[in-house]
Design a protein around this motif. Structure first.
Motif, mmCIF file in Angstrom:
data_model
loop_
_atom_site.group_PDB
_atom_site.id
_atom_site.type_symbol
_atom_site.label_atom_id
_atom_site.label_comp_id
_atom_site.label_asym_id
_atom_site.label_seq_id
_atom_site.Cartn_x
_atom_site.Cartn_y
_atom_site.Cartn_z
ATOM 1 N N GLU A 1 0.754 -1.105 0.059
ATOM 2 C CA GLU A 1 0.129 0.130 0.158
ATOM 3 C C GLU A 1 0.770 1.301 -0.015
ATOM 4 N N ARG A 2 0.639 2.228 -1.165
ATOM 5 C CA ARG A 2 1.323 3.456 -1.115
ATOM 6 C C ARG A 2 1.093 4.566 0.043
ATOM 7 N N GLU A 3 -0.015 4.332 0.566
ATOM 8 C CA GLU A 3 -0.386 5.261 1.389
ATOM 9 C C GLU A 3 -0.285 5.070 2.854
ATOM 10 N N LYS A 4 -0.402 5.749 3.817
ATOM 11 C CA LYS A 4 -0.212 5.505 5.177
ATOM 12 C C LYS A 4 -1.000 4.945 5.903
ATOM 13 N N GLU A 5 -2.394 4.511 5.479
ATOM 14 C CA GLU A 5 -3.394 3.983 6.055
ATOM 15 C C GLU A 5 -4.092 3.074 4.923
ATOM 16 N N VAL A 6 -5.095 2.309 5.537
ATOM 17 C CA VAL A 6 -6.030 1.539 4.755
ATOM 18 C C VAL A 6 -7.197 2.242 4.313
ATOM 19 N N GLY A 7 -7.787 1.892 3.127
ATOM 20 C CA GLY A 7 -8.745 2.689 2.711
ATOM 21 C C GLY A 7 -9.097 2.818 1.361
ATOM 22 N N GLY A 8 -7.781 3.115 0.483
ATOM 23 C CA GLY A 8 -7.729 3.314 -0.990
ATOM 24 C C GLY A 8 -8.461 4.715 -1.266
ATOM 25 N N LEU A 9 -9.389 4.545 -2.235
ATOM 26 C CA LEU A 9 -10.018 5.812 -2.587
ATOM 27 C C LEU A 9 -10.753 6.417 -1.948
ATOM 28 N N TRP A 10 -11.216 5.690 -0.687
ATOM 29 C CA TRP A 10 -11.986 6.510 0.366
ATOM 30 C C TRP A 10 -11.126 7.381 1.315
ATOM 31 N N ILE A 11 -10.177 7.339 1.007
ATOM 32 C CA ILE A 11 -9.085 8.318 1.925
ATOM 33 C C ILE A 11 -9.255 9.729 1.211
ATOM 34 N N TYR A 12 -10.179 10.663 1.986
ATOM 35 C CA TYR A 12 -10.000 11.817 1.420
ATOM 36 C C TYR A 12 -8.730 12.806 1.573
ATOM 37 N N SER A 13 -8.496 13.417 0.746
ATOM 38 C CA SER A 13 -7.406 14.373 0.839
ATOM 39 C C SER A 13 -7.514 15.660 0.085
ATOM 40 N N PRO A 14 -7.519 16.758 0.744
ATOM 41 C CA PRO A 14 -7.514 18.181 -0.015
ATOM 42 C C PRO A 14 -6.525 18.437 -1.094
ATOM 43 N N LYS A 15 -5.751 17.617 -1.250
ATOM 44 C CA LYS A 15 -4.597 17.786 -2.235
ATOM 45 C C LYS A 15 -5.054 17.313 -3.573
ATOM 46 N N THR A 16 -4.922 18.113 -4.635
ATOM 47 C CA THR A 16 -5.058 17.740 -5.976
ATOM 48 C C THR A 16 -3.742 17.989 -6.859
ATOM 49 N N GLU A 17 -3.806 17.304 -7.961
ATOM 50 C CA GLU A 17 -2.656 17.420 -8.887
ATOM 51 C C GLU A 17 -2.183 18.918 -9.454
ATOM 52 N N SER A 18 -1.031 18.920 -9.745
ATOM 53 C CA SER A 18 -0.822 20.367 -10.598
ATOM 54 C C SER A 18 -1.391 20.414 -11.862
ATOM 55 N N SER B 1 -19.239 10.047 16.423
ATOM 56 C CA SER B 1 -18.336 10.783 15.209
ATOM 57 C C SER B 1 -18.670 9.961 14.161
ATOM 58 N N ARG B 2 -19.720 8.996 14.020
ATOM 59 C CA ARG B 2 -19.877 8.176 12.876
ATOM 60 C C ARG B 2 -21.142 8.831 12.103
ATOM 61 N N ASP B 3 -21.361 8.370 11.085
ATOM 62 C CA ASP B 3 -22.590 8.984 10.196
ATOM 63 C C ASP B 3 -23.422 7.846 10.002
ATOM 64 N N PRO B 4 -24.601 7.889 10.632
ATOM 65 C CA PRO B 4 -25.521 6.890 10.718
ATOM 66 C C PRO B 4 -26.576 6.861 9.498
ATOM 67 N N ARG B 5 -26.361 7.682 8.544
ATOM 68 C CA ARG B 5 -27.489 7.840 7.310
ATOM 69 C C ARG B 5 -27.231 6.492 6.560
ATOM 70 N N ARG B 6 -28.257 6.297 5.741
ATOM 71 C CA ARG B 6 -28.549 5.226 5.107
ATOM 72 C C ARG B 6 -27.246 5.215 3.859
ATOM 73 N N TYR B 7 -27.199 6.630 3.261
ATOM 74 C CA TYR B 7 -26.334 6.819 2.509
ATOM 75 C C TYR B 7 -25.074 7.796 3.208
ATOM 76 N N PRO B 8 -24.322 7.175 3.649
ATOM 77 C CA PRO B 8 -23.275 8.028 4.598
ATOM 78 C C PRO B 8 -22.453 8.584 3.771
ATOM 79 N N SER B 9 -21.563 9.381 4.356
ATOM 80 C CA SER B 9 -20.280 10.276 3.551
ATOM 81 C C SER B 9 -19.276 9.165 3.728
ATOM 82 N N HIS B 10 -18.276 9.625 2.663
ATOM 83 C CA HIS B 10 -16.823 9.043 2.513
ATOM 84 C C HIS B 10 -16.188 8.687 3.751
ATOM 85 N N ARG B 11 -16.282 9.647 4.654
ATOM 86 C CA ARG B 11 -15.740 9.269 5.981
ATOM 87 C C ARG B 11 -16.250 7.953 6.641
ATOM 88 N N GLU B 12 -17.617 7.845 6.558
ATOM 89 C CA GLU B 12 -18.097 6.807 7.214
ATOM 90 C C GLU B 12 -17.747 5.395 6.577
#
Length: 461
Positions: A40-57, A101-112
């Motif tokens: 895994e190239r990132e520091k944590e598990v989660g893949g595409l579900w890891i949100y980062s405010p960074k974008t490409e140049s 801290s968790r999102d209980p909605r049926r269609y939750p956010s990416h953080r959930e």
């Protein structure tokens, strides 16, 4: 396919990626008795579900020398399928009412979703097998096995030999950018949804969003909160389509496809309408891209068709040592990962046998012929649509695991119908309480929940 008479074999397997596909695959390989290393190239598990405010140049991600950001998640993203159908079958994606801290909605956010994947990794002790901040830069066959070259942040490369490699690196990093006649002289800003995070940069602008499926529908409405006007160009619409939507802010229009772009800043749609736009946002999907994979020319990608690939998983001449998890586009992604990886694990163990190379190639050619007969282009090769359950059930029968539940398939079907008919509200207003009840009753029967199913079905403020 039939069980073999050979003893069960334990293989040393490399899994590339610790997103949902990689985590689920690692678990299934372990259950079948294999030893596993997850890169895994990132520091944590989660893949595409890891949100980062960074974008490409490069906002269109066309520059091959750009710094690559692997996440495509935008700040406001919520799932477009309900949590009951999204979760792994023996580890349901339950709302956590006990944790604020968790999102209980049926269609939750990416953080959930990320929190769910972290829970999964802890529950099945997957993190112990993950080499974080370690990128796979080359995979190649060698003497019937596989050499994997990896680079850890700040260190030199490392070569290791594995008996099998499972590619779980996803396909939401290399954007597909639609060609628009005249776009090279058009003076405005252009960005692919891969690099979209928040609507702020589009304040008071006239914006054209290309694409009107899940991400296009979301992002156009997100931008409409701050933009002067938002115009959606939809390939699925008839050529004369022109419709104003009163929600969310009475500044959103749907058109047919773009015809041309001009150096005066105008965008001409095929419906004849002309818009002078400040920005274009491409919600036009992604390309399959495996820059680390060397197969001596055996495999290729042409118009987003990965060839040859038996049942979207095994390249015949390289099977079972090389396999891919998660390539088809479908609603029940995590369950697809689960069923596909059960098949891979069983084949590697020798418990299930693949057909001959010739039979696999014959099946692949038959699939291509069926697409041709329907007039579908190559880019639809890995889009299964309405036959997703049929596909998964075929694999499930091969490896002896349960078929896709009726309620899970129907939740996806009804959910997508709501997405099309009521894109503003489908996540919060639904008509499938019967399917929800069926799901939670099944969780209860299988002892996957600690509370009575009614606990999860009661309305909550």
């Amino acid at each position: 396919m039939e069980p073999t008479s050979n003893p069960i074999n334990s293989q040393h397997v490399a899994v590339i990626g610790a997103g949902a596909a990689g985590l689920i695959t690692a678990r299934e390989l372990l259950r079948e008795g294999h030893t596993v290393v997850v890169f895994e190239r990132e520091k944590e598990v989660g893949g595409l579900w890891i949100y980062s405010p960074k974008t490409e140049s490069d906002p269109l991600s066309l520059d091959p020398n750009r710094y690559i950001v692997h996440s495509s998640v935008y700040e406001s993203l919520r799932t477009n399928v309900p949590r009951e159908s999204m979760g792994v079958r023996d580890f349901p994606f339950l709302p956590r009412f006990d944790d604020v801290s968790r999102d209980p909605r049926r269609y939750p956010s990416h953080r959930e979703v990320l929190a769910y994947l972290q829970d999964f990794a802890r529950e099945f002790k997957i993190e112990d097998m993950v080499r974080f901040e370690t990128e796979v830069v080359r995979v190649e066959p060698v003497h019937g096995k596989w050499r994997v070259r990896s680079e850890k942040s700040g260190d030199s490369s490392n070569d290791e030999i594995f008996e099998a490699v499972v590619v779980c690196s996803g396909h939401y990093t290399e954007p597909n950018v639609a060609h628009i006649p005249g776009i090279n002289s058009w003076p405005g800003k252009q960005i692919h949804s891969h690099n979209y995070r928040v609507p702020g940069p589009f304040e008071n602008e006239v914006v054209v969003v290309i694409g009107n499926f899940a991400s296009g529908a979301d992002i156009s409405r997100d931008i409409a909160q701050v933009a002067k006007e938002v115009h959606i160009a939809s390939r699925a619409s008839e050529s004369d389509t022109y419709k104003k939507l009163p929600v969310p802010h009475n500044n959103l229009w749907i058109h047919s496809e773009i015809d041309t772009a001009h150096e005066d800043g105008s965008i001409v749609f095929k419906n004849g309408k002309v818009v002078y736009a400040d920005s274009i946002v491409y919600c036009t999907g992604y390309k399959y891209h495996f820059p680390f994979l060397e197969t001596n020319g055996y495999m290729s990608i042409d118009e987003n068709r990965i060839d040859p690939l038996y049942k979207h998983v095994f390249p015949p001449a390289l099977a079972p040592g090389l396999s891919f998890i998660g390539l088809p586009a479908m609603g029940i992604q995590f369950v697809m990962f689960e069923i596909q990886s059960k098949w891979v694990a069983a084949v590697l163990a020798g418990r299930v046998k693949l057909p001959s190379q010739d039979k696999m190639i014959e099946d692949i050619n038959s699939w291509y012929a069926s697409l041709d007969a329907l007039g579908l282009p190559k880019r639809y090769t890995h889009k299964l649509g309405k036959i997703q359950s049929e596909y998964l059930n075929w694999i499930a029968e091969e490896c002896g695991c349960p078929l896709v539940e009726h309620w899970r398939n129907q939740q996806i079907v009804r959910g997508y119908e709501r997405l099309v008919s009521q894109p503003e509200t489908y996540r919060d207003e639904w008509d499938d309480n019967d399917l929800m009840e069926e799901a939670y009753k099944e969780f209860g029967r299988n002892k996957l929940i600690r509370f009575h199913p009614s606990h999860f079905l009661e309305p909550r403020g």
